[in-house]
Enzyme design. Structure first.
Site: not given
Lengths: 336, 180
Positions: A149, A173, A176-177, A226, A281
């Site tokens: 995201f 993919k 979804e946020r 993550s 990150c």
């Protein structure tokens, strides 16, 4: 309620699973859209038509593939403001920061224009009596990119660009946020001349991800997120014989020596520690001053700067270009 | 404005939980915005900026990636102790050193077991034609993102060994012949 879609074979495709994720406006806490969660069957269908489309795309010469990237650069620049605003609304980062997110993605698309050069093989003349040896780089086929995201434009572009330039089809993919910008980028790729089906966007969760990881058609998997999920995806993808690159978490230390310019160091820490609310990150989350005197000096410089930080929602109208920004922020604005 | 909300309510709660754990474990919360709220946006996922001092390497706020607007100061007595901390951490994505001394900077860049290094640059994100990727628990795989690595990752190499033992030049018929 706005209902988002998948992007299949060059067009928006309504989700059919009946499952949705809420897309929030993080500034108000309100749900602003519903994002469809693909079933295994929907994901498999997307992979199948990507594989069919990849055959002609992989046979398209690299120069022509590079021309799609050239056109994409122009289209992204044309739509930069629109893309940045859509990105901010779902992610919550500031508009200049959203532009940085897009710009850093765009730079990889620019780099992909070099595909014909990058894909050249090697040749040995007379490797033996009358024997020549040469190598060529060929696309893998269909690859999957499972993206986070925190950089909804940059992260997909870093993977989709090179994968397409190399002649692969990609199933993305996104998170979804904040799925709207990836869908807008898919539209732009078709406008740039990318054949339909070569780039699919499947919104979803673990069901879609596991379908990608177990698919015999998917040859490579790129993941950013993550560390526990990176490790999971790497294990499952490689156990299934795919190549994988999975990028995980961070805890970035910045060491401040006693001889450092403390104003520079403090300004740098403000941008690197608090920019994008620390959701990067590459954020600096640990400052290690060497010596107590250095630590005391640094903290004396940091505290007033932190107190001046303005935490706010993005402006509701496109008036942001005239909004003031602090000197510290401006100095670090060029760094993602 | 300098930064906006975090991504979800869960993220906000997780970040605030970690901040509380830092206080409980003995770090000094120098800038405390745990009660931060924006008028008209009380339900938004805003987290104010926080600064911890005297964080130690056994604390959860040191070990965990917080992914929020929280900066921890860990005091080191020497350069060796400072570089050791960064090297012992399980993550190895990025790092930076701020100094005016080229010898220290060079030593740091050579020895550190971290993938992306900044020298007086706090967020050393490599540009498109270099590659982006960390070491240790920050990356699983062999090839990085973008740059030449990405062209290697998304292609496979085929090597052809070719020999043509005899061809038309060795005994081909060059005269125009009528078909019998």
């Amino acid at each position: 309620m706005k209902e988002l879609s998948h992007w299949i074979d060059g067009a928006h495709a309504k989700g059919t699973s009946g499952r949705f994720a809420d897309v929030y406006n993080p500034a108000t806490g309100e749900v602003q859209a519903k994002c469809p969660m693909a079933s295994a069957a929907e994901t498999e269908a997307a992979i199948g038509s990507a594989a069919a489309a990849q055959i002609a795309w992989g046979a398209t010469n690299p120069q022509k593939r590079a021309r799609v990237m050239m056109a994409m650069v122009g289209l992204m620049n044309r739509d930069m403001d629109k893309l940045a605003e859509a990105l901010s609304r779902e992610h919550g980062k500031t508009l200049p920061d959203a532009k940085g997110d897009l710009q850093r993605g765009l730079e990889v698309i620019e780099y992909c224009i070099a595909a014909p050069q990058m894909l050249k093989g090697e040749f040995t003349d007379d490797a033996g009596p009358g024997i020549d040896m040469y190598s060529m780089r060929q696309p893998l086929g269909v690859v999957a990119a499972i993206m986070p995201f925190n950089f909804p434009a940059m992260m997909p572009l870093w993977h989709v660009g090179p994968a397409l330039a190399c002649g692969n089809a990609v199933v993305l993919k996104p998170s979804e946020r904040d799925p709207s910008v990836p869908l807008m980028l898919a539209e732009l790729f078709v406008e740039a001349g990318l054949p339909k089906g070569v780039f699919q966007v499947v919104n979803g969760d673990k069901e879609a991800v596991d379908t990608l990881l177990d698919s015999e058609t998917i040859q490579g998997v790129s993941f950013v997120g993550s560390t526990p999920i990176a490790q999971y995806i790497y294990s499952r993808a490689t156990a299934n014989g795919k190549r994988a690159q999975c990028f995980g978490g961070a805890k970035n230390h910045m060491i401040i020596m006693p001889d450092a310019d403390m104003d520079q160091a403090a300004d740098a820490l403000i941008g690197a520690g608090y920019g994008a609310a620390g959701e990067r990150c590459m954020a600096i989350s640990v400052a290690v001053p060497v010596g107590n005197e250095t630590a005391d000096k640094l903290i004396d410089k940091l505290v007033p700067r932190i107190e001046k930080l303005r935490v706010a929602p993005i402006p509701t109208a496109m008036t942001w270009t005239s909004a003031p920004s602090s000197p510290a922020r401006r100095r670090n604005a060029s760094l993602a | 404005m300098d930064f906006g909300p975090v991504v979800t309510r869960e993220a906000k709660e997780r970040i605030l939980g970690l901040i509380n754990s830092g206080v409980e474990q003995g770090a000094e919360l120098v800038v405390d915005n745990r009660n931060f709220s924006l008028q008209g946006y009380e339900n938004g996922f805003f987290v104010g900026p926080h600064l911890f001092d005297k964080v130690t390497t056994d604390m959860d706020i040191y070990k965990t990636e917080i992914f929020g607007p929280v900066l921890s100061v860990v005091r080191a007595k020497t350069y060796e102790e400072a570089i050791g901390m960064a090297m012992d951490h399980e993550y190895g994505n990025g790092t930076a050193i701020f100094t005016r001394d080229g010898d220290t900077a060079r030593d740091f860049a050579h020895r550190i077991n971290i993938g992306m290094v900044g020298i007086n640059v706090p967020i050393p994100v490599p540009l498109a034609y270099h590659t982006f990727g960390g070491w240790k628990k920050s990356m699983f795989g062999d090839l990085n993102q973008h740059g030449p690595d990405s062209f290697k990752f998304y292609t496979r190499t085929k090597t052809v060994t070719a020999r043509w033992p005899s061809g038309i030049k060795e005994g081909g018929e060059f005269n125009f012949k009528a078909m019998d």
